[in-house]
Motif scaffolding. Sequence first.
Motif, PDB file in Angstrom:
ATOM      1  N   ALA A   1       1.234  -0.939  -0.171  1.00 49.55           N
ATOM      2  CA  ALA A   1      -0.117  -0.126   0.079  1.00 49.55           C
ATOM      3  C   ALA A   1       0.043   1.511  -0.249  1.00 49.55           C
ATOM      4  O   ALA A   1       1.134   2.348  -0.341  1.00 49.55           O
ATOM      5  CB  ALA A   1      -0.890  -0.209   1.299  1.00 49.55           C
TER       6      ALA A   1
ATOM      7  N   LEU B   1     -10.059  -4.888  -6.165  1.00 44.19           N
ATOM      8  CA  LEU B   1      -9.489  -4.862  -5.031  1.00 44.19           C
ATOM      9  C   LEU B   1     -10.639  -4.802  -3.790  1.00 44.19           C
ATOM     10  O   LEU B   1     -10.845  -5.537  -3.072  1.00 44.19           O
ATOM     11  CB  LEU B   1      -8.682  -3.111  -4.745  1.00 44.19           C
ATOM     12  CG  LEU B   1      -6.963  -3.174  -4.690  1.00 44.19           C
ATOM     13  CD1 LEU B   1      -6.819  -1.980  -5.013  1.00 44.19           C
ATOM     14  CD2 LEU B   1      -6.426  -3.884  -4.667  1.00 44.19           C
ATOM     15  N   VAL B   2     -11.623  -4.308  -4.531  1.00 48.68           N
ATOM     16  CA  VAL B   2     -13.128  -4.261  -4.054  1.00 48.68           C
ATOM     17  C   VAL B   2     -13.171  -6.128  -3.657  1.00 48.68           C
ATOM     18  O   VAL B   2     -14.016  -6.247  -2.142  1.00 48.68           O
ATOM     19  CB  VAL B   2     -14.843  -3.947  -4.762  1.00 48.68           C
ATOM     20  CG1 VAL B   2     -15.319  -4.045  -4.451  1.00 48.68           C
ATOM     21  CG2 VAL B   2     -14.249  -2.403  -4.647  1.00 48.68           C
TER      22      VAL B   2
ATOM     23  N   ILE C   1     -11.283  -7.440  -0.579  1.00 53.75           N
ATOM     24  CA  ILE C   1     -12.066  -6.363   0.917  1.00 53.75           C
ATOM     25  C   ILE C   1     -13.726  -7.318   0.742  1.00 53.75           C
ATOM     26  O   ILE C   1     -13.292  -7.882   2.037  1.00 53.75           O
ATOM     27  CB  ILE C   1     -12.277  -4.911   0.125  1.00 53.75           C
ATOM     28  CG1 ILE C   1     -11.087  -4.479   0.292  1.00 53.75           C
ATOM     29  CG2 ILE C   1     -13.074  -4.487   1.397  1.00 53.75           C
ATOM     30  CD1 ILE C   1     -10.875  -3.289  -0.409  1.00 53.75           C
TER      31      ILE C   1
ATOM     32  N   ILE D   1      -8.175  -5.420   5.551  1.00 51.65           N
ATOM     33  CA  ILE D   1      -9.417  -4.579   4.810  1.00 51.65           C
ATOM     34  C   ILE D   1      -8.761  -3.329   4.994  1.00 51.65           C
ATOM     35  O   ILE D   1      -8.578  -2.979   3.952  1.00 51.65           O
ATOM     36  CB  ILE D   1     -10.056  -4.698   5.126  1.00 51.65           C
ATOM     37  CG1 ILE D   1     -10.988  -6.308   4.716  1.00 51.65           C
ATOM     38  CG2 ILE D   1     -11.421  -3.446   4.689  1.00 51.65           C
ATOM     39  CD1 ILE D   1     -12.324  -6.317   6.096  1.00 51.65           C
ATOM     40  N   LEU D   2      -8.185  -2.593   5.591  1.00 52.91           N
ATOM     41  CA  LEU D   2      -7.745  -1.130   6.132  1.00 52.91           C
ATOM     42  C   LEU D   2      -6.671  -1.065   4.235  1.00 52.91           C
ATOM     43  O   LEU D   2      -6.530  -0.466   3.836  1.00 52.91           O
ATOM     44  CB  LEU D   2      -7.024  -1.015   6.946  1.00 52.91           C
ATOM     45  CG  LEU D   2      -7.046   0.649   6.962  1.00 52.91           C
ATOM     46  CD1 LEU D   2      -7.387   1.597   6.938  1.00 52.91           C
ATOM     47  CD2 LEU D   2      -5.685   0.805   9.033  1.00 52.91           C
TER      48      LEU D   2
ATOM     49  N   LEU E   1      -5.926  -2.852   1.913  1.00 50.89           N
ATOM     50  CA  LEU E   1      -6.464  -2.990   0.612  1.00 50.89           C
ATOM     51  C   LEU E   1      -7.365  -1.476   0.826  1.00 50.89           C
ATOM     52  O   LEU E   1      -7.157  -1.072  -0.940  1.00 50.89           O
ATOM     53  CB  LEU E   1      -7.109  -4.342   0.505  1.00 50.89           C
ATOM     54  CG  LEU E   1      -6.788  -5.783   0.696  1.00 50.89           C
ATOM     55  CD1 LEU E   1      -7.536  -7.101   0.662  1.00 50.89           C
ATOM     56  CD2 LEU E   1      -5.600  -5.461  -0.312  1.00 50.89           C
ATOM     57  N   ALA E   2      -7.875  -1.538   1.446  1.00 51.60           N
ATOM     58  CA  ALA E   2      -8.404   0.555   0.702  1.00 51.60           C
ATOM     59  C   ALA E   2      -7.893   1.278   0.807  1.00 51.60           C
ATOM     60  O   ALA E   2      -7.825   2.116   0.317  1.00 51.60           O
ATOM     61  CB  ALA E   2      -9.376   0.396   2.373  1.00 51.60           C
ATOM     62  N   LEU E   3      -6.938   1.208   1.460  1.00 50.88           N
ATOM     63  CA  LEU E   3      -5.235   2.508   0.877  1.00 50.88           C
ATOM     64  C   LEU E   3      -4.763   2.367  -0.082  1.00 50.88           C
ATOM     65  O   LEU E   3      -5.480   2.968  -0.547  1.00 50.88           O
ATOM     66  CB  LEU E   3      -4.027   2.243   1.981  1.00 50.88           C
ATOM     67  CG  LEU E   3      -4.391   2.230   3.648  1.00 50.88           C
ATOM     68  CD1 LEU E   3      -3.679   2.193   4.487  1.00 50.88           C
ATOM     69  CD2 LEU E   3      -4.763   4.183   3.427  1.00 50.88           C
ATOM     70  N   SER E   4      -4.919   1.288  -1.003  1.00 53.97           N
ATOM     71  CA  SER E   4      -4.729   1.222  -2.307  1.00 53.97           C
ATOM     72  C   SER E   4      -5.959   1.199  -3.620  1.00 53.97           C
ATOM     73  O   SER E   4      -5.406   1.931  -4.558  1.00 53.97           O
ATOM     74  CB  SER E   4      -4.418  -0.559  -2.768  1.00 53.97           C
ATOM     75  OG  SER E   4      -2.970  -1.021  -1.828  1.00 53.97           O
ATOM     76  N   LEU E   5      -6.560   1.315  -3.046  1.00 57.12           N
ATOM     77  CA  LEU E   5      -8.818   1.239  -3.422  1.00 57.12           C
ATOM     78  C   LEU E   5      -8.334   2.542  -3.454  1.00 57.12           C
ATOM     79  O   LEU E   5      -8.468   2.976  -4.836  1.00 57.12           O
ATOM     80  CB  LEU E   5      -9.288   0.593  -2.573  1.00 57.12           C
ATOM     81  CG  LEU E   5     -10.698   1.268  -3.674  1.00 57.12           C
ATOM     82  CD1 LEU E   5     -11.031   0.257  -5.565  1.00 57.12           C
ATOM     83  CD2 LEU E   5     -11.383   0.510  -2.777  1.00 57.12           C
ATOM     84  N   ALA E   6      -8.307   3.359  -2.448  1.00 57.26           N
ATOM     85  CA  ALA E   6      -8.194   5.464  -2.409  1.00 57.26           C
ATOM     86  C   ALA E   6      -6.784   5.551  -3.856  1.00 57.26           C
ATOM     87  O   ALA E   6      -7.255   5.932  -4.336  1.00 57.26           O
ATOM     88  CB  ALA E   6      -8.022   5.449  -1.194  1.00 57.26           C
TER      89      ALA E   6
END
Length: 214
Positions: A67, A149-150, A153, A188-189, A191-196
């Motif tokens: 990330a 990524l979604v 998650i 999850i956090l 992966l969410a950073l990469s998703l952002a």
Amino acid sequence: MLFDRPAGNVRQAADRSLAEWAVECSNRPGMDWRALRPSLSPVMLSDTPRPALALGLAGLIPFYLGAAAVWLAPPPWNVYALQVQVLYAATILSFLGAVHWGLALANQGGGPPRPGNPAPAMTWTRLGWSVVPPLVAWVAVAMTAVPGLVTFIIAFGAMYLGDRAAVRAGHAPAWYLPMRRVLTAMVILALALSLARVLPGLGPPSAAGLPDAG
């Protein structure tokens, strides 16, 4: 009469009855005392065996290195970092499914072995659930960045719910759940950073197997 007793005596009687019931159940053939523990006493993260907890936490490092590189590394290294993070997520998701196969193989939560059925825990339901995560991971790595990524998650969240159900059913040890709760939130956090970073409008990188969503 029960209601004529002082509250303290009623509480003591209830505690004694519960303890007697637990001992009686634990002495029954085929009864796994560990299956009763989640409902009788809270299990904390500190109850997790140290090797499992240490290795589990260490397993977060690639997620967060990935990330960080997705955000900070220049092209094409940010592209490569996203690819590596996604492939690692697929590996870990598959591993979590394999845990359930291993628990069934060890007959965790199953009945006593019988002729023709040496491992009653090896059911279609439990083994079927164990192979779902690698199939989901296989599909996710073929998607573009945002849906991929979604999917990961959602899959990690669903895997935690499956682990919680397994613990409650006595199919997994009670100490497993607090560790899984913490690790799932941290994964999850990450992966969410990469998703952002790859969401449209934020300059998304693209990666082999996960081209950008723009």
